[in-house]
Write a protein that holds these residues in place. Structure first.
Motif, PDB file in Angstrom:
ATOM      1  N   GLY A  91       0.816  -1.199   0.000  1.00 46.12           N
ATOM      2  CA  GLY A  91       0.000   0.000   0.000  1.00 46.12           C
ATOM      3  C   GLY A  91       0.853   1.253   0.000  1.00 46.12           C
ATOM      4  N   VAL A  92       0.175   2.383  -0.188  1.00 47.86           N
ATOM      5  CA  VAL A  92       0.835   3.686  -0.193  1.00 47.86           C
ATOM      6  C   VAL A  92       0.000   4.649   0.649  1.00 47.86           C
ATOM      7  N   LEU A  93       0.687   5.415   1.488  1.00 50.26           N
ATOM      8  CA  LEU A  93       0.083   6.513   2.244  1.00 50.26           C
ATOM      9  C   LEU A  93       0.568   7.802   1.615  1.00 50.26           C
ATOM     10  N   TRP A 100       0.288  12.206   1.950  1.00 50.63           N
ATOM     11  CA  TRP A 100      -0.159  13.382   2.698  1.00 50.63           C
ATOM     12  C   TRP A 100       0.265  14.627   1.919  1.00 50.63           C
ATOM     13  N   CYS A 101      -0.688  15.482   1.595  1.00 55.50           N
ATOM     14  CA  CYS A 101      -0.421  16.744   0.906  1.00 55.50           C
ATOM     15  C   CYS A 101      -0.857  17.865   1.844  1.00 55.50           C
ATOM     16  N   ARG A 102       0.103  18.474   2.516  1.00 52.36           N
ATOM     17  CA  ARG A 102      -0.194  19.486   3.524  1.00 52.36           C
ATOM     18  C   ARG A 102      -0.917  20.690   2.931  1.00 52.36           C
ATOM     19  N   GLY A 103      -0.487  21.143   1.747  1.00 49.72           N
ATOM     20  CA  GLY A 103      -1.077  22.324   1.136  1.00 49.72           C
ATOM     21  C   GLY A 103      -2.563  22.183   0.856  1.00 49.72           C
ATOM     22  N   ARG A 104      -3.018  20.951   0.716  1.00 52.31           N
ATOM     23  CA  ARG A 104      -4.443  20.702   0.469  1.00 52.31           C
ATOM     24  C   ARG A 104      -5.112  20.010   1.649  1.00 52.31           C
ATOM     25  N   SER A 105      -4.354  19.786   2.707  1.00 55.99           N
ATOM     26  CA  SER A 105      -4.846  19.064   3.875  1.00 55.99           C
ATOM     27  C   SER A 105      -5.507  17.757   3.445  1.00 55.99           C
ATOM     28  N   TRP A 106      -4.799  17.033   2.568  1.00 55.31           N
ATOM     29  CA  TRP A 106      -5.332  15.813   1.959  1.00 55.31           C
ATOM     30  C   TRP A 106      -4.498  14.620   2.405  1.00 55.31           C
ATOM     31  N   LEU A 107      -5.176  13.587   2.897  1.00 55.26           N
ATOM     32  CA  LEU A 107      -4.525  12.360   3.335  1.00 55.26           C
ATOM     33  C   LEU A 107      -5.259  11.191   2.705  1.00 55.26           C
ATOM     34  N   GLY A 108      -4.505  10.270   2.132  1.00 55.73           N
ATOM     35  CA  GLY A 108      -5.143   9.110   1.523  1.00 55.73           C
ATOM     36  C   GLY A 108      -4.255   7.885   1.585  1.00 55.73           C
ATOM     37  N   ALA A 109      -4.868   6.735   1.430  1.00 52.93           N
ATOM     38  CA  ALA A 109      -4.148   5.467   1.370  1.00 52.93           C
ATOM     39  C   ALA A 109      -4.828   4.582   0.340  1.00 52.93           C
ATOM     40  N   ARG A 110      -4.032   3.821  -0.364  1.00 50.32           N
ATOM     41  CA  ARG A 110      -4.539   2.793  -1.275  1.00 50.32           C
ATOM     42  C   ARG A 110      -3.734   1.536  -0.998  1.00 50.32           C
ATOM     43  N   VAL A 111      -4.407   0.417  -0.966  1.00 46.65           N
ATOM     44  CA  VAL A 111      -3.728  -0.844  -0.670  1.00 46.65           C
ATOM     45  C   VAL A 111      -4.044  -1.887  -1.732  1.00 46.65           C
ATOM     46  N   HIS A 112      -3.135  -2.828  -1.848  1.00 51.21           N
ATOM     47  CA  HIS A 112      -3.319  -3.993  -2.709  1.00 51.21           C
ATOM     48  C   HIS A 112      -2.431  -5.087  -2.134  1.00 51.21           C
ATOM     49  N   LEU A 113      -3.030  -6.163  -1.660  1.00 52.02           N
ATOM     50  CA  LEU A 113      -2.265  -7.275  -1.105  1.00 52.02           C
ATOM     51  C   LEU A 113      -2.212  -8.396  -2.127  1.00 52.02           C
ATOM     52  N   ASP A 114      -1.004  -8.734  -2.537  1.00 55.58           N
ATOM     53  CA  ASP A 114      -0.791  -9.881  -3.419  1.00 55.58           C
ATOM     54  C   ASP A 114      -0.681 -11.109  -2.511  1.00 55.58           C
ATOM     55  N   GLU A 115      -1.820 -11.768  -2.317  1.00 55.80           N
ATOM     56  CA  GLU A 115      -1.894 -12.894  -1.390  1.00 55.80           C
ATOM     57  C   GLU A 115      -0.941 -14.026  -1.785  1.00 55.80           C
ATOM     58  N   GLY A 117      -2.373  15.651   9.070  1.00 56.68           N
ATOM     59  CA  GLY A 117      -0.916  15.584   9.221  1.00 56.68           C
ATOM     60  C   GLY A 117      -0.496  14.722  10.401  1.00 56.68           C
ATOM     61  N   ARG A 118      -1.197  14.868  11.513  1.00 58.00           N
ATOM     62  CA  ARG A 118      -0.878  14.039  12.691  1.00 58.00           C
ATOM     63  C   ARG A 118      -1.174  12.580  12.420  1.00 58.00           C
ATOM     64  N   ARG A 119      -2.287  12.318  11.707  1.00 52.58           N
ATOM     65  CA  ARG A 119      -2.600  10.921  11.378  1.00 52.58           C
ATOM     66  C   ARG A 119      -1.530  10.340  10.459  1.00 52.58           C
ATOM     67  N   PHE A 120      -1.039  11.107   9.479  1.00 53.31           N
ATOM     68  CA  PHE A 120       0.019  10.623   8.598  1.00 53.31           C
ATOM     69  C   PHE A 120       1.280  10.308   9.403  1.00 53.31           C
TER      70      PHE A 120
END
Length: 153
Positions: A40-42, A44-59, A100-103
């Protein structure tokens, strides 16, 4: 001599880009072997106060490294990171924290099966599109020619 109009337009467009930080979410099924799978990838874009995550597990890759891996537990940990990024009731008490704190909490070093990699930075005009690009580039396995890439999930 002043810059050409196209150069000025390019410079103006470049100023609309925002700094972002990202980290990979890695699965370490057997810490004594120090083998990892990017899952996965986390971002954080401070200038937009944007936080996101996307995951993909290759089982299949996970089970190749550790046939006894707790796939359900790994998927739950990855989902929890996504929920924490989204905020809202599903994120629990952490939802009250700013993005930001969550990131920073998500990227703090830890000794668990799912752990963050180092934080890297870049520039983007679209944090969500950048997150998808990083997921495809760093998490999805290389797709052999003639095959379709796997769906995220």
């Amino acid at each position: 001599m002043s810059p050409r109009p196209e150069a000025r337009a390019r410079e103006a467009a470049d100023t609309s880009r925002e700094v972002f930080d990202y980290a990979l979410l890695r699965v370490v099924p057997r810490p004594e072997r120090d083998e990892t799978i990017n899952a996965g990838v986390l971002l954080w874009c401070r200038g937009r106060s944007w936080l996101g995550a996307r995951v993909h597990l290759d089982e299949n890759r996970l089970l190749a490294l550790d046939p006894g891996a707790d796939v359900t537990g790994v998927r739950a940990a990855l989902r929890a990171a996504e929920e924490l990024c989204r905020g809202g009731a599903a994120a629990g008490q952490a939802a009250a924290e700013d993005p930001g704190r969550r990131f920073r909490w998500l990227t703090a070093p830890r000794s668990t099966v799912v752990r963050p990699g180092p934080v890297h930075s870049g520039l983007t005009r679209d944090p969500e599109a950048e997150l998808e690009r990083l997921l495809r580039l760093l998490v999805h396995p290389v797709t052999p020619p003639g095959e379709e890439p796997p769906d995220a999930g």
